[in-house]
Design a protein around this motif. Sequence first.
Motif, mmCIF file in Angstrom:
data_model
loop_
_atom_site.group_PDB
_atom_site.id
_atom_site.type_symbol
_atom_site.label_atom_id
_atom_site.label_comp_id
_atom_site.label_asym_id
_atom_site.label_seq_id
_atom_site.Cartn_x
_atom_site.Cartn_y
_atom_site.Cartn_z
ATOM 1 N N TYR A 120 52.877 65.766 25.624
ATOM 2 C CA TYR A 120 52.117 64.650 25.049
ATOM 3 C C TYR A 120 51.028 65.240 24.162
ATOM 4 O O TYR A 120 50.221 66.046 24.610
ATOM 5 N N THR A 122 48.314 64.357 20.601
ATOM 6 C CA THR A 122 47.747 63.367 19.673
ATOM 7 C C THR A 122 46.891 64.093 18.640
ATOM 8 O O THR A 122 46.503 65.248 18.838
ATOM 9 N N TYR A 317 51.706 66.919 34.492
ATOM 10 C CA TYR A 317 50.589 66.364 33.714
ATOM 11 C C TYR A 317 50.878 66.432 32.209
ATOM 12 O O TYR A 317 51.244 67.482 31.690
ATOM 13 N N HIS A 318 50.710 65.311 31.530
ATOM 14 C CA HIS A 318 50.863 65.228 30.085
ATOM 15 C C HIS A 318 52.227 65.724 29.595
ATOM 16 O O HIS A 318 52.307 66.384 28.547
ATOM 17 N N ARG C 365 33.857 65.704 14.559
ATOM 18 C CA ARG C 365 33.304 65.381 13.243
ATOM 19 C C ARG C 365 32.411 66.494 12.711
ATOM 20 O O ARG C 365 32.259 66.669 11.515
ATOM 21 N N TYR C 369 34.763 70.947 17.681
ATOM 22 C CA TYR C 369 35.736 70.644 18.719
ATOM 23 C C TYR C 369 37.121 70.735 18.125
ATOM 24 O O TYR C 369 37.358 70.303 17.013
ATOM 25 N N ALA C 371 40.491 69.680 17.035
ATOM 26 C CA ALA C 371 40.865 68.317 16.652
ATOM 27 C C ALA C 371 42.125 67.834 17.367
ATOM 28 O O ALA C 371 42.344 66.641 17.504
ATOM 29 N N LEU C 372 42.950 68.725 17.825
ATOM 30 C CA LEU C 372 44.238 68.336 18.393
ATOM 31 C C LEU C 372 44.099 68.018 19.880
ATOM 32 O O LEU C 372 43.948 68.906 20.714
ATOM 33 N N GLY C 373 44.126 66.741 20.228
ATOM 34 C CA GLY C 373 43.907 66.323 21.619
ATOM 35 C C GLY C 373 45.146 66.469 22.477
ATOM 36 O O GLY C 373 46.190 66.913 22.029
ATOM 37 N N GLY C 374 45.007 66.080 23.733
ATOM 38 C CA GLY C 374 46.150 66.011 24.632
ATOM 39 C C GLY C 374 46.571 67.332 25.217
ATOM 40 O O GLY C 374 47.536 67.406 25.950
ATOM 41 N N ARG C 375 45.875 68.385 24.932
ATOM 42 C CA ARG C 375 46.242 69.670 25.522
ATOM 43 C C ARG C 375 45.476 69.867 26.812
ATOM 44 O O ARG C 375 44.295 69.564 26.912
ATOM 45 N N SER C 376 46.162 70.414 27.792
ATOM 46 C CA SER C 376 45.529 70.504 29.112
ATOM 47 C C SER C 376 44.558 71.671 29.192
ATOM 48 O O SER C 376 43.687 71.722 30.035
ATOM 49 N N THR C 378 41.418 73.673 27.911
ATOM 50 C CA THR C 378 40.233 73.445 27.098
ATOM 51 C C THR C 378 39.528 74.766 26.925
ATOM 52 O O THR C 378 39.411 75.557 27.855
#
Lengths: 427, 427, 427
Positions: A120, A122, A317-318, C365, C369, C371-376, C378
């Motif tokens: 997953y 985004t 997860y995800h 912005r 951070y 920009a590509l979300g959804g990755r487990s 961090t």
Amino acid sequence: MAPMTTPGEEMHALVERLYPLCRSITGDGVRATLDVIGEYLPLQVHEVPTGTRVLDWTVPQEWNIRDAYVADATGRRVVDFAASSLHVLGYSVPVAATMPLSELRAHLHTLPDQPSLVPYRTSYYKPAWGFCLAQETLDALPDGDYEVRIDSTLADGHLTYAEHVVPGQVADEVIVSCHVCHPSLANDNLAGVAVATFLARELAERTLYHTYRFLFAPGTIGAITWLARNAERVEQVRHGVVLACAGDRGALTYKRSRRGDAEIDRVMRHVLTASGRPHTIREFTPYGYDERQFCSPGFDLGVGSLTRTPYAGYPEYHTSADDPSFVAPEAMEDTLAVLREAFGVLDRNRRHLNLSPYGEPQLGRRGLYGALGGRSDTQEAQMAMLWVLSLSDGGHDLLDVAERSGLPFDTVATAADALRDAGLIKA
Amino acid sequence: MAPMTTPGEEMHALVERLYPLCRSITGDGVRATLDVIGEYLPLQVHEVPTGTRVLDWTVPQEWNIRDAYVADATGRRVVDFAASSLHVLGYSVPVAATMPLSELRAHLHTLPDQPSLVPYRTSYYKPAWGFCLAQETLDALPDGDYEVRIDSTLADGHLTYAEHVVPGQVADEVIVSCHVCHPSLANDNLAGVAVATFLARELAERTLYHTYRFLFAPGTIGAITWLARNAERVEQVRHGVVLACAGDRGALTYKRSRRGDAEIDRVMRHVLTASGRPHTIREFTPYGYDERQFCSPGFDLGVGSLTRTPYAGYPEYHTSADDPSFVAPEAMEDTLAVLREAFGVLDRNRRHLNLSPYGEPQLGRRGLYGALGGRSDTQEAQMAMLWVLSLSDGGHDLLDVAERSGLPFDTVATAADALRDAGLIKA
Amino acid sequence: MAPMTTPGEEMHALVERLYPLCRSITGDGVRATLDVIGEYLPLQVHEVPTGTRVLDWTVPQEWNIRDAYVADATGRRVVDFAASSLHVLGYSVPVAATMPLSELRAHLHTLPDQPSLVPYRTSYYKPAWGFCLAQETLDALPDGDYEVRIDSTLADGHLTYAEHVVPGQVADEVIVSCHVCHPSLANDNLAGVAVATFLARELAERTLYHTYRFLFAPGTIGAITWLARNAERVEQVRHGVVLACAGDRGALTYKRSRRGDAEIDRVMRHVLTASGRPHTIREFTPYGYDERQFCSPGFDLGVGSLTRTPYAGYPEYHTSADDPSFVAPEAMEDTLAVLREAFGVLDRNRRHLNLSPYGEPQLGRRGLYGALGGRSDTQEAQMAMLWVLSLSDGGHDLLDVAERSGLPFDTVATAADALRDAGLIKA
């Protein structure tokens, strides 16, 4: 005779029904999700226009998608949005092109360590397009040209979220928040949505002290939008729980609020401990779900987070393995039961003032005490009364009494009721 | 040559002498008890009339009893008050009747699990009559009619209690309280009465800082009566110990005051720990002896409770097995020794202010320090001086110094004396 | 090719050079020592006249010694100051006499349990003379007359100490203090002197936040003199470390300041723990080195003490066995490294205020951070930013953030820099 349907099974049916919808932080997938929840629960749906300033953020353009695929030279769809909403990078800009696999690869997301699963992914705030697929699928693709097509729109529109309020005796609020932005992922967070929905229905049957507000909103931007638009209401939020990953078969995990010792933290710890359930209590971290927003230092609300296995704590997860088979009816019922119990404690928990604090009041005269002295065994109820009297100095609540005395909260609260009725304490 | 009598043996003799008297919360048994104690110690005896309002309570009618028995058809007394004061339910109303065993049973109290023992039972505030007997005795009674007779009176009179004060340098008081309402029970509380009596005699020989007040009063209503009649004096009570179960062969148990960290709590913990005795420290609970009253939230005095085995913690508790053989002279001496030591610490414990707080004062110049430097071993006395100087900032007392430094309290207090004499600190 | 000289070896060379000098709390031995240090570091040397009142003390007469010996009947020097400065009792008054061994014995100091070692002894404030020697030497002396001679002077003069200041951005000071009064003892305290000297040289190369003050002064009277003459400057001392026993092969020991939770205490604990070094943290005691003066209750500065094996903790302590072979170059380098790291933390540690505390600010912005979300997974740097934002409420410093988050201090401080540059927090 038809078999009874359990609440767990009903919640699971709701998860299955919501599963295929392509949710994101905006768009028709969210609306369709709220429509379904609305069949269980009257919802107040809010539409917030693109460009609205919300705290440090701005409501983004609305994203909608109709179709998306990667097709090979023969026209066969080797990656197809119709099969799973996970196949498209969330918030993908539209694309219609033909390109060699070598060029396409930069837009393909896989999980090399879990080669049969679809990840997953985004890209909400950086314009991009992409597909998510199993590493195995990718490995099987021959070189050559592929047609890629994402029939999406990114345009001014709205961010959609919904609320359901169960009124109580006081305006002080308990907030239950769950994110509705994840596409076809069952535990994260359709199980949370289902438990919240059924909890709200249950609470409507009870006489409540607090007012309970259920919030179904996209993660991060949704909570931020709600906080931005409810500055005055936030003042009334006394307690809250962010609900996620509510249906897997792991033990419950409660993550404390940033304060660490907020009343909800104490209540959850007490209920989880007293119940004898295996469970984990975690300290606050500024990562996770929307407790990040509720507990940001400017708000610093007493909001914790309840999950079963926490985010990123399970291999499914995800990924596409977080499907309805991953969540269990019994697990969702168990999550529901703990919240029911915790809110029961929260609703009865009070600080009292002993109105007869000099020496013990004569309980026997008021029918509150066994008249026959000299017995070595003392009833729990009478001990609870003595404890409540002793600690009703304005500095301890009934949960303190329960924890200090080792007596069940219910026994303590019932003793407090009796003492209040007798005019010996006041809340 | 006649063998020496130890203080423990003397205390035991006092227990044996008081044992047969039928005490209750009022009546001539209490007066007779105080008369005996008065032979050891000058007492100020108070008589408070029936009907006097005391805090939330009212002084009850006075109860006196002359005779009581259950006799079988042949006139044989099968239960006889003359044999033990325990045989009658305390505060029994008078009765003179003949009734079948089946009817009598409702008035008979036994201990089915301890069939050879007679229980201790009372009914102070609900009019009732009854007999206490061994289950074995009851089992042996044939059916048939029995004559029951309780020659008691319940009538307006007085509640009786006594005080003995050992004056000190300051009006601040230490209260030692023990209940004198239990009939023929040795550990609970004749041992406590005996230890208190001998402690008071000892203190009279010493130069005391605090004023020590010994209170011999019936449980609950007695303490409540004293508190009600001494509202101004209560303001001067700084510390206190409720003394009970002071003579069994178990280890000492100190139960903290409601505050939990009152000075008496710290002193008792220090003394018990430093002495190396096996012992138990228990948190406050609002059940037990008259610490319940002294520690009620309106008063919240620094009063703990010292026992050996706590109430209900031994099978002989509140039974005929709690007779003089159950208490040991050595145990009472040990209880006395701990109180002696604790009050010694309490009397010397002070907060000081270092009058030369910038850098270390030059102790050598004042003859307080070994002049020959460079030695790796430092004397305990000198370390104690350095510790007292370091912690004499108004926020620590000598007990803190002893605990932080690991030095004996006596060494620390002696060092403080030397520093005070040298003008380096002031209390 | 010539082998490189390590800093540890350079420090050891300094120890060896200083070792033969006969230091005491005053006199030319101190001046000679400061002259040598002055070759490494510009020093501001202070001379304070005999008789000057310093806090509760008075600067004593100055002591100088040229020669001292015990000679047997043949004129052979059986104890000779020329062989080691330890052989004379520090501050010995002059003597020139012949006396039988039996009379001389009262002036001879040995270590019967360490018969081959010469002890270190002084008598600063009580006029005396004496010699220190090995028990073995004493045992071998035949009876008979001995010539004793101490060519010393005790006369009005000065107490000498020196300072070196490395200026920083703010006037707030960190003090590093080490005693320079011990004669031929290497670990106590030439190793401390050497580490302080090299640390001062290093700091001069850096951009510092705090101003660092290095103090080379005789123990006790030296620190007291500095404190007495710098009443206003003391107000600016924020942190400090007393450095001693810095070169033995044992693990590091940090002794907390009297406050116990001063920032330097937290920093040292963090650095020692995070480094994984074996180490010991000790609570404050009012005995030891000059932390006794800095932490006296009137000053109560945030000054701890860093040693390797603490005073009196090794058999060589205050004996002739504490010679240059007892200190190791690697150990001194290790001590230096820990101080370097600790001061690095101290200099970057700040409390911040989150300027965007309502909800999370949108890091993406601002390019802060991914920009590509959804990755487990961090990134640590991003977690550090979230933690800094969460805890920048004025009540936590970056060290708190590092400890609560479990992230390295450096990562946290770097995240804070980025957030400050982005205008999201302010110090």
